[in-house]
Design a protein around this motif. Structure first.
Motif, PDB file in Angstrom:
ATOM      1  N   TYR A   1      -7.321   0.294  -4.300  1.00  0.00           N
ATOM      2  CA  TYR A   1      -8.596  -0.011  -3.640  1.00  0.00           C
ATOM      3  C   TYR A   1      -8.538  -1.375  -2.960  1.00  0.00           C
ATOM      4  O   TYR A   1      -8.959  -1.548  -1.825  1.00  0.00           O
ATOM      5  CB  TYR A   1      -9.736  -0.008  -4.652  1.00  0.00           C
ATOM      6  CG  TYR A   1      -9.998   1.318  -5.285  1.00  0.00           C
ATOM      7  CD1 TYR A   1     -10.744   2.283  -4.631  1.00  0.00           C
ATOM      8  CD2 TYR A   1      -9.501   1.612  -6.545  1.00  0.00           C
ATOM      9  CE1 TYR A   1     -10.992   3.501  -5.214  1.00  0.00           C
ATOM     10  CE2 TYR A   1      -9.740   2.838  -7.138  1.00  0.00           C
ATOM     11  CZ  TYR A   1     -10.492   3.775  -6.463  1.00  0.00           C
ATOM     12  OH  TYR A   1     -10.726   4.984  -7.035  1.00  0.00           O
TER      13      TYR A   1
ATOM     14  N   LEU B   1      -5.907  -3.060  -2.043  1.00  0.00           N
ATOM     15  CA  LEU B   1      -4.988  -3.064  -0.898  1.00  0.00           C
ATOM     16  C   LEU B   1      -5.612  -2.367   0.297  1.00  0.00           C
ATOM     17  O   LEU B   1      -5.485  -2.824   1.438  1.00  0.00           O
ATOM     18  CB  LEU B   1      -3.683  -2.366  -1.282  1.00  0.00           C
ATOM     19  CG  LEU B   1      -2.814  -3.143  -2.269  1.00  0.00           C
ATOM     20  CD1 LEU B   1      -1.680  -2.271  -2.768  1.00  0.00           C
ATOM     21  CD2 LEU B   1      -2.249  -4.368  -1.586  1.00  0.00           C
ATOM     22  N   GLU B   2      -6.302  -1.258   0.023  1.00  0.00           N
ATOM     23  CA  GLU B   2      -6.934  -0.530   1.120  1.00  0.00           C
ATOM     24  C   GLU B   2      -8.012  -1.395   1.772  1.00  0.00           C
ATOM     25  O   GLU B   2      -8.118  -1.467   3.005  1.00  0.00           O
ATOM     26  CB  GLU B   2      -7.545   0.761   0.588  1.00  0.00           C
ATOM     27  CG  GLU B   2      -8.013   1.696   1.674  1.00  0.00           C
ATOM     28  CD  GLU B   2      -8.670   2.930   1.101  1.00  0.00           C
ATOM     29  OE1 GLU B   2      -8.125   3.505   0.147  1.00  0.00           O
ATOM     30  OE2 GLU B   2      -9.734   3.307   1.608  1.00  0.00           O
ATOM     31  N   GLY B   3      -8.781  -2.085   0.918  1.00  0.00           N
ATOM     32  CA  GLY B   3      -9.789  -3.000   1.457  1.00  0.00           C
ATOM     33  C   GLY B   3      -9.134  -4.072   2.312  1.00  0.00           C
ATOM     34  O   GLY B   3      -9.617  -4.408   3.393  1.00  0.00           O
ATOM     35  N   GLY B   4      -7.999  -4.609   1.813  1.00  0.00           N
ATOM     36  CA  GLY B   4      -7.291  -5.650   2.558  1.00  0.00           C
ATOM     37  C   GLY B   4      -6.834  -5.156   3.913  1.00  0.00           C
ATOM     38  O   GLY B   4      -6.970  -5.845   4.935  1.00  0.00           O
TER      39      GLY B   4
ATOM     40  N   MET C   1     -12.387   5.009  -1.045  1.00  0.00           N
ATOM     41  CA  MET C   1     -13.722   4.529  -1.372  1.00  0.00           C
ATOM     42  C   MET C   1     -14.747   5.260  -0.515  1.00  0.00           C
ATOM     43  O   MET C   1     -14.755   5.133   0.695  1.00  0.00           O
ATOM     44  CB  MET C   1     -13.801   3.021  -1.127  1.00  0.00           C
ATOM     45  CG  MET C   1     -12.943   2.261  -2.102  1.00  0.00           C
ATOM     46  SD  MET C   1     -12.843   0.521  -1.740  1.00  0.00           S
ATOM     47  CE  MET C   1     -11.672   0.488  -0.416  1.00  0.00           C
TER      48      MET C   1
ATOM     49  N   GLN D   1     -16.228  -3.441  -1.725  1.00  0.00           N
ATOM     50  CA  GLN D   1     -15.947  -2.693  -2.941  1.00  0.00           C
ATOM     51  C   GLN D   1     -14.520  -2.924  -3.420  1.00  0.00           C
ATOM     52  O   GLN D   1     -14.263  -3.094  -4.605  1.00  0.00           O
ATOM     53  CB  GLN D   1     -16.184  -1.195  -2.714  1.00  0.00           C
ATOM     54  CG  GLN D   1     -16.025  -0.395  -3.983  1.00  0.00           C
ATOM     55  CD  GLN D   1     -16.083   1.090  -3.739  1.00  0.00           C
ATOM     56  OE1 GLN D   1     -16.438   1.540  -2.669  1.00  0.00           O
ATOM     57  NE2 GLN D   1     -15.718   1.851  -4.752  1.00  0.00           N
ATOM     58  N   GLY D   2     -13.575  -2.920  -2.489  1.00  0.00           N
ATOM     59  CA  GLY D   2     -12.178  -3.018  -2.882  1.00  0.00           C
ATOM     60  C   GLY D   2     -11.780  -4.413  -3.330  1.00  0.00           C
ATOM     61  O   GLY D   2     -10.946  -4.566  -4.213  1.00  0.00           O
TER      62      GLY D   2
ATOM     63  N   LEU E   1       0.832  -1.200   0.000  1.00  0.00           N
ATOM     64  CA  LEU E   1       0.000   0.000   0.000  1.00  0.00           C
ATOM     65  C   LEU E   1       0.869   1.253   0.000  1.00  0.00           C
ATOM     66  O   LEU E   1       0.569   2.229  -0.688  1.00  0.00           O
ATOM     67  CB  LEU E   1      -0.915  -0.025   1.227  1.00  0.00           C
ATOM     68  CG  LEU E   1      -2.080   0.921   1.226  1.00  0.00           C
ATOM     69  CD1 LEU E   1      -2.949   0.651   0.019  1.00  0.00           C
ATOM     70  CD2 LEU E   1      -2.904   0.735   2.473  1.00  0.00           C
TER      71      LEU E   1
ATOM     72  N   ALA F   1      -6.772  -8.425  -0.621  1.00  0.00           N
ATOM     73  CA  ALA F   1      -5.722  -7.570  -1.172  1.00  0.00           C
ATOM     74  C   ALA F   1      -5.084  -8.205  -2.399  1.00  0.00           C
ATOM     75  O   ALA F   1      -3.968  -7.862  -2.763  1.00  0.00           O
ATOM     76  CB  ALA F   1      -4.669  -7.301  -0.100  1.00  0.00           C
TER      77      ALA F   1
END
Lengths: 101, 507
Positions: free
Chosen positions: B162, B164-167, A99, B252-253, A84, B155
């Motif tokens: 997105y 990775l952020e979700g992960g 998001m 979503q991610g 990240l 991820a």
């Protein structure tokens, strides 16, 4: 002087609470990971204390599972944090809000 | 050394009874080995082997359903039941369909493939153990196999911020819930080990011993706090309010197939654990668990449906409506607590209808998604019925089933849950659930309306060029895809008309 079970449980509860609120309030992903570890270690302390005072080995053995899982969790977590950071140049959670709806 | 003691101890370690889990794990390892040593075969063999291997396991599981082993094994670590057997079938089917959706997804992405299939199958194996665990150590290890696998899979699209952020969000929330679960387990273990209480036990981690203890001490404060923490952790997994905060962003991610796996597999795993706990060790805590779960159930149904109204991203719609579905299922769990035993089969039937309906939708989503998988808006579905009548039809059947429109399967699923709740006299919760269903029809039909009745409004300055269409739908679909999606839709219709063993009597 001997230390009683309640003293261990008090420390464990405090550590757990510190970790819990740390996860909710801190901004830096790495600090959040440390708080998560703190919570798991609070659990380990309580497990060992119960096992010692109630004279049963099951809790002491459970600690090994919990340590292993914590290590796996952090390994995955650090990998995600590194990936990240390469994409977004930040690991502060308040800046990770791509998001929205 | 006392060999006989060890022999007695190991006598019920019958590895054969765990063959479905073991063969799933072996299949996953086999995929990795082929990837390692036969790299040229990667593209052709691995998806076929993953799908085919699971199909074979699924067929054998279904055929051997009647003669499956039942009872305690591995020193009461595993308690095989008919319910666990049904959930084995459920999880293999889920994993098979996730692999199919993943196969469609990976054809459009520049991502490693083998690991996706291997991880999916491993997670499914973990879920299958989870359904049969009868000891908190087993529960914890199986749950973490599932959860840590999911961190990686959410991820998985590592080129996408997105994903990775979700992960990351899933990891933080998941680890938090793991800690709550562990702390709850420790409190239960500690309370049950207290020598000054009646029926204390040295092995408070086993469901059977814990049950004996809780029956004797239902008012112990440590037990109540521990049970509450364990239930909170399970509510995280099923996405019940107030533990639903991770759902929209993670759904979503995550890549579309992983979203499907989370929506169906993770939720079902949470419910099987919940059922096992409430029928096992927490059975004596009815006076405590019922009001707690009843409050969660009501808020979950309303929250899920109301927040789904405002969403434009289809994955977020699915996520929010998934929260509402968790609420309906909790209604069945509450009926179960109140003593309506066949509510278990209503929950199982509902989960199966949810499986078929959801995968019909996710299959269509995977075919329509462009390279940027996380931004699938409702607008992308405009003109779908004109360009791709088949996909639009499958989508409409899936959505109709989730909304609960007769004669589709989702209607019967909801009906069975509501009848169970009625028998348990949960009238006010039933009212909340019916309001929720009415609200849900609005957003499900909003989606269908986009696909059927809205034509794409091309801005006038771009109207000249053919390339101005921002969301091109795929022109053709091969026969295999049509057959599979058609089968999902057909099952959804069929289960609505004929319920077999589910409709008449509880097995």
């Amino acid at each position: 002087m001997t230390v009683g079970l309640n003293a261990f449980l008090l420390v464990s509860g405090l550590l757990f609470a510190i970790g819990f609120f740390g996860v909710l309030l801190r901004r830096n992903t790495l600090v959040i990971y440390m708080c998560l570890e703190l919570m798991l270690n609070a659990v380990n302390l309580a497990l060992v204390a119960f096992a010692r005072y109630h004279d049963s080995l099951d809790g002491a053995i459970f600690v090994f599972f919990s340590i292993t899982v914590a290590a796996a969790e952090v390994a995955v977590g650090l990998a995600i944090a590194v990936a990240l950071y390469r994409k977004r140049q930040t690991i502060l959670v308040q800046e990770l809000a791509a998001m929205k709806d | 050394m006392n060999l006989e003691a060890f022999q007695a101890f190991a006598a019920d370690n019958q590895w054969g009874v765990l063959w479905p889990e073991l063969s799933m794990a072996l299949l996953a390892v086999l995929l990795l080995v082929i990837d390692l040593f036969a790299a040229p075969l990667r593209k052709s063999v691995i998806p076929a082997l993953a799908l085919g291997g699971q199909a074979v396991i699924l067929v054998i599981l279904v055929l051997s359903f009647g003669c499956a082993a039942v009872g305690d094994y591995f020193s009461q670590m595993v308690n095989l039941t008919t319910l666990g057997q049904v959930f084995r079938v459920f999880f293999v089917l889920t994993s098979l369909l996730v692999c199919y959706v993943g196969w469609v997804y990976l054809q459009r992405q520049n991502l490693p493939r083998t690991e996706f299939f291997a991880l999916t199958i491993m997670i499914a194996a973990g879920m299958m153990i989870l359904g049969n665990a009868s000891n908190f150590v087993m529960l914890f290890v199986a749950l973490e196999t599932v959860t840590i696998g999911f961190y990686v899979m959410v991820a998985y699209a590592r080129h996408s911020p997105y994903s990775l952020e979700g992960g990351l969000k899933y990891l933080i929330m998941g680890a938090l819930s793991t800690s709550l679960l562990l702390f709850g387990i420790v409190l239960l273990y500690g309370a049950a080990g207290n020598p000054s209480l009646p029926h204390y036990t040295g092995d408070g981690l086993s469901y059977a011993n814990l049950n004996n203890f809780i029956v004797a001490n239902p008012d112990n404060l440590l037990v109540l706090v521990g049970a509450a923490l364990v239930l909170c952790a399970i509510c995280f997994k099923i996405g019940a309010v107030p533990f639903q905060i991770w759902i929209p962003d993670v759904y979503q991610g995550a890549p579309t197939p992983v979203t499907a796996f989370l929506a169906v597999g993770s939720k079902a795993a949470g419910f099987v654990v919940l059922i096992n706990l409430l029928r096992g060790p927490f059975a004596a805590l009815e006076a405590f668990t019922f009001p707690l779960l009843a409050a969660i159930c009501a808020v979950t149904i309303l929250f899920g449906n109301l927040t789904a109204l405002g969403q434009r991203n289809v994955k977020r719609v699915i996520g929010m409506s998934g929260i509402a579905h968790a609420g309906y299922l909790l209604l069945g769990v509450l009926a179960l607590i109140k003593g309506v035993d066949w509510a278990v089969w209503a929950i199982v039937f509902y989960l199966f209808t949810y499986l078929f309906g959801s995968f019909a939708i996710f299959g269509v989503m995977a075919h329509l998604a462009g390279p940027d998988d996380e931004n699938q808006e409702l607008e992308h579905y405009q003109n779908l019925a004109k360009n791709q009548p088949f996909l639009a039809g499958v989508l409409a059947i899936g959505l109709g089933s989730l909304a609960g429109i007769p004669p589709l399967a989702g209607f019967i699923g909801k009906l069975l849950l509501f009848i169970a709740a009625f028998e348990a006299r949960l009238y006010s919760l039933l009212g909340v659930a019916i309001i929720g269903v009415v609200i849900s029809i609005y957003y499900y039909f909003g989606w269908i309306r986009e696909a059927y009745f809205k034509t794409l409004e091309v801005p006038p300055d771009e109207a000249s060029g053919e390339t101005a269409r921002p969301y091109p739908h795929p022109r053709s679909l091969s026969l295999a895809h049509r057959l599979l999606l058609g089968a999902l839709a057909a099952f959804t219709v069929l289960l609505g008309i004929y319920q077999g063993a589910f409709g008449s009597s509880p097995f």
